[in-house]
Write a protein that holds these residues in place. Structure first.
Motif, short mmCIF file in Angstrom:
data_model
loop_
_atom_site.label_atom_id
_atom_site.label_comp_id
_atom_site.label_asym_id
_atom_site.label_seq_id
_atom_site.Cartn_x
_atom_site.Cartn_y
_atom_site.Cartn_z
N MET A 27 0.27 -4.26 3.58
CA MET A 27 -1.05 -4.29 4.22
C MET A 27 -1.51 -5.73 4.30
O MET A 27 -1.54 -6.43 3.29
CB MET A 27 -2.02 -3.47 3.36
N HIS B 110 3.74 0.62 2.81
CA HIS B 110 3.73 -0.45 3.81
C HIS B 110 3.13 -1.71 3.21
O HIS B 110 2.50 -1.66 2.15
CB HIS B 110 2.94 -0.02 5.05
N HIS C 115 0.84 -1.19 0.00
CA HIS C 115 0.00 0.00 0.00
C HIS C 115 0.88 1.24 0.00
O HIS C 115 1.98 1.23 0.53
CB HIS C 115 -0.86 0.05 1.27
N MET D 145 -4.89 5.59 1.80
CA MET D 145 -3.94 4.65 1.21
C MET D 145 -4.59 3.89 0.08
O MET D 145 -5.79 3.71 0.04
CB MET D 145 -3.37 3.72 2.26
CU LIG Z 1 -2.58 0.09 4.00
#
Ligand SMILES: [Cu+2]
Length: 155
Positions: free
Chosen positions: A108, A106, A73, A84
């Protein structure tokens, strides 16, 4: 190769919250970690990806048995609102280190199939276009030395 890297990391780390680095085919995955989270909830994974090879590579997928689905993400501020969106591919140029960190890109994990508790290691497979599948473990941590020392206003 991997054993040598782990020994070197262990020798350098003074903190008991040891998280291993992982290396494969010119890529180094530094300090993969996540936060405690509840069964059925969502989790975000963080790490650095360093490409010490001669060619670029691209992170194209995330696989883990710990969640129903997982992917990369990208977080962005839209005015005052943090949002996001899925990132289908994350390029890592030769010589570059890409950071997956709170507030930014990141991993997810949606629909956790297990609770994430402090001290656990969560197996995750990173799928790269060239390097292929790289197995890592996210260490579940409540606090990070770097963020504990930093002011919350310094974003
Ligand atoms: Cu995320």
């Amino acid at each position: 190769m991997r054993a040598l890297v782990c020994i070197a990391v262990l020798g350098l780390m003074a903190s008991p919250a040891v998280s291993a680095d992982f290396a494969a085919k010119g890529l180094k995955i530094g300090h993969p970690w996540t936060r405690p989270a509840a069964l059925g909830g969502t989790g975000a994974g963080y790490m650095t990806v360093t490409n010490s090879g001669k060619a670029g590579d691209t992170l194209v997928g995330i696989e883990t048995a710990a969640a129903r689905s997982a992917g990369v993400h990208r977080s962005a501020m839209n005015g005052q609102v943090m949002s996001m969106r899925p990132l289908p591919a994350l390029a890592i140029a030769p010589g570059q280190t890409v950071a997956l960190a709170p507030g930014g890109d990141h991993i997810m994990m949606v629909g956790l199939t297990r609770a994430l508790s402090q001290g656990q290691k969560i197996p995750v497979t990173l799928v790269f276009q060239k390097a292929g599948r790289v197995q890592i473990e996210l260490s579940v941590e409540t606090t990070r030395p770097a963020s504990a020392a930093a002011s919350p206003n310094h974003h």
